[in-house]
Design an enzyme around this catalytic site. Structure first.
Site, PDB file in Angstrom:
ATOM      1  N   LYS A 141       9.571  73.743 -83.759  1.00 33.49           N
ATOM      2  CA  LYS A 141       8.303  73.457 -84.429  1.00 33.49           C
ATOM      3  C   LYS A 141       7.725  72.159 -83.868  1.00 33.49           C
ATOM      4  O   LYS A 141       8.423  71.380 -83.226  1.00 33.49           O
ATOM      5  CB  LYS A 141       8.521  73.346 -85.942  1.00 33.49           C
ATOM      6  CG  LYS A 141       9.545  72.299 -86.355  1.00 33.49           C
ATOM      7  CD  LYS A 141       9.785  72.322 -87.849  1.00 33.49           C
ATOM      8  CE  LYS A 141      10.810  71.254 -88.234  1.00 33.49           C
ATOM      9  NZ  LYS A 141      10.967  71.147 -89.692  1.00 33.49           N
ATOM     10  N   TYR A 161      -6.916  42.770 -79.337  1.00 33.35           N
ATOM     11  CA  TYR A 161      -7.643  42.652 -80.598  1.00 33.35           C
ATOM     12  C   TYR A 161      -6.984  41.659 -81.558  1.00 33.35           C
ATOM     13  O   TYR A 161      -5.770  41.500 -81.579  1.00 33.35           O
ATOM     14  CB  TYR A 161      -7.722  44.011 -81.291  1.00 33.35           C
ATOM     15  CG  TYR A 161      -8.603  45.024 -80.599  1.00 33.35           C
ATOM     16  CD1 TYR A 161      -9.975  44.822 -80.471  1.00 33.35           C
ATOM     17  CD2 TYR A 161      -8.059  46.191 -80.084  1.00 33.35           C
ATOM     18  CE1 TYR A 161     -10.782  45.761 -79.845  1.00 33.35           C
ATOM     19  CE2 TYR A 161      -8.853  47.144 -79.455  1.00 33.35           C
ATOM     20  CZ  TYR A 161     -10.216  46.916 -79.340  1.00 33.35           C
ATOM     21  OH  TYR A 161     -11.012  47.847 -78.715  1.00 33.35           O
TER      22      TYR A 161
END
Length: 377
Positions: free
Chosen positions: A33, A267
């Site tokens: 999955k 940032y």
């Protein structure tokens, strides 16, 4: 060549599956999955079949359809309960499904009656909730649900299953909880069998239960994380080291800049150079799965040496302090995590996950689609 690559070492996958099979007599259902935890479900499945894997587990019908389209003919189990819209696809692709309610049986029976294929059937696994609190019928409803499956034309009982909540924990209360789940599950199985019904596959064990709870192996095990190279932290280091990481995440130095003392990087001005230094710009960021929580503290390997990622990790880039004198050039390969046996630094995804306050599952699944998967066979 893409600048960001996830190198998938299929030899390590085969090694891990061999280690798994040496620890149990049960069949192996390999979870693929979430695109095989980010490793690429179709290629992983093809490699796993050569190792003797019995079947595959997926989370949704779309994942099963992709495997069938890639030529995978082995049994596939969908671990999610079906919706009305999905059942026709389940039947078409011969995918077994988990059920936990009478309503699921009614939906499948209706779809079988409406199918153009008059001989269509659907295999089901009845899921019992023994303490996980997610999908699953109550233990006292399990036998009646199984009997209803067996009495419904076109439905075939393929298995009965449950899922453990804390199989990876060695705390006394958690060990007791896992044993309680196992005992409740076995009571249900025995009650079903006493009613005269044969259960083809009884299964419960995930990776942690495979290693730590051998009484829970039953007929089939579902070890996901182990196959991809990682064992629970609670497992003895000597055992954990046997399993080899399958994925290696690499990028390259895109640019190098000399910055003066006092200069800020990225940032929010979270990092400031104390002395004159060189920084390398890497074209990989949180959109590729390198989580912002990894900085400060993340170390990457360039030319066999470790360098710290500094400042905030951006969507598409991050910055590495290369120091002075400069020993790195533009285009040099950078390894973020990977197996030591591949010539890499031996820093696994579990190390990064721990630093980010998460688990290897999340970090591996987060590696983005624009990171090219390269299969080393």
């Amino acid at each position: 060549m893409a600048c960001n690559q996830a190198l998938i070492h299929l030899a390590n996958l085969r090694h891990n599956l061999g280690e798994i099979m040496s620890r149990t007599r049960a069949r192996v259902c390999l979870p693929v999955k979430a695109d095989a935890y980010g490793h690429g479900a179709c290629d992983v499945a093809q490699a796993a079949l050569s190792c003797g894997v019995h079947s595959f587990a997926v989370a949704c019908v779309q994942e099963a359809s992709q495997l069938r389209a890639a030529g995978v003919r082995a049994p596939i189990l969908c671990l999610s309960t079906p919706t009305a819209e999905e059942i026709s696809s389940l039947i078409e692709h011969r995918v077994h499904t988990v059920i936990s309610e009478r309503a699921h049986i009614a939906l499948i029976a209706r779809a079988l009656r409406q199918s153009a294929d008059t001989g269509a059937t659907c295999g089901v696994h009845v899921k019992i909730d023994t303490g996980m609190g997610r999908i699953g019928c109550a233990p006292d409803e399990a036998c009646a649900l199984v009997q209803m499956v067996c009495a419904t034309p076109g439905l075939h009982l393929e298995g009965v299953c449950t899922h453990f909540s804390v199989a990876d924990s060695v705390r006394a209360e958690d060990l007791q909880y896992t044993e309680m789940q196992r005992a409740h599950f076995m009571h249900c199985v025995q009650y079903i069998r006493k009613s005269g019904i044969s259960i083809p596959l009884v299964h419960a064990a995930n990776s942690a239960a495979l290693l730590c709870h051998p009484r829970a192996h039953f007929d089939m095990v579902r070890p996901g994380l182990l196959a991809y190279g990682y064992a629970p932290e609670s497992v003895h280091p000597a055992v954990r080291s046997v399993f080899l990481p399958v994925m290696e995440l690499v990028t390259q130095v895109r640019a190098i800049k000399k910055i003066p003392a006092g200069a800020y990087v990225s940032y929010q001005r979270l990092w400031r150079a104390h002395t004159e230094t060189h920084v390398g710009i890497l074209p990989i960021g949180y959109a590729d799965g390198v989580m912002r929580a990894l900085s400060p503290g993340l170390q990457v390997c360039i030319g066999g040496k470790w360098y710290p990622v500094v400042g905030a990790i951006c969507m598409d880039q991050c910055v590495v302090d290369l120091g002075t004198p400069l020993r790195v050039t533009v285009g040099d390969r950078v390894t973020l995590f990977g197996p030591q046996d591949a010539g890499g630094p031996g820093q696994g995804a579990d190390v990064l996950a721990s630093h980010a306050g998460t688990i290897p599952y999340e970090l591996l699944c987060a590696i983005g689609k624009r990171v090219e998967r390269v299969y080393i066979r």
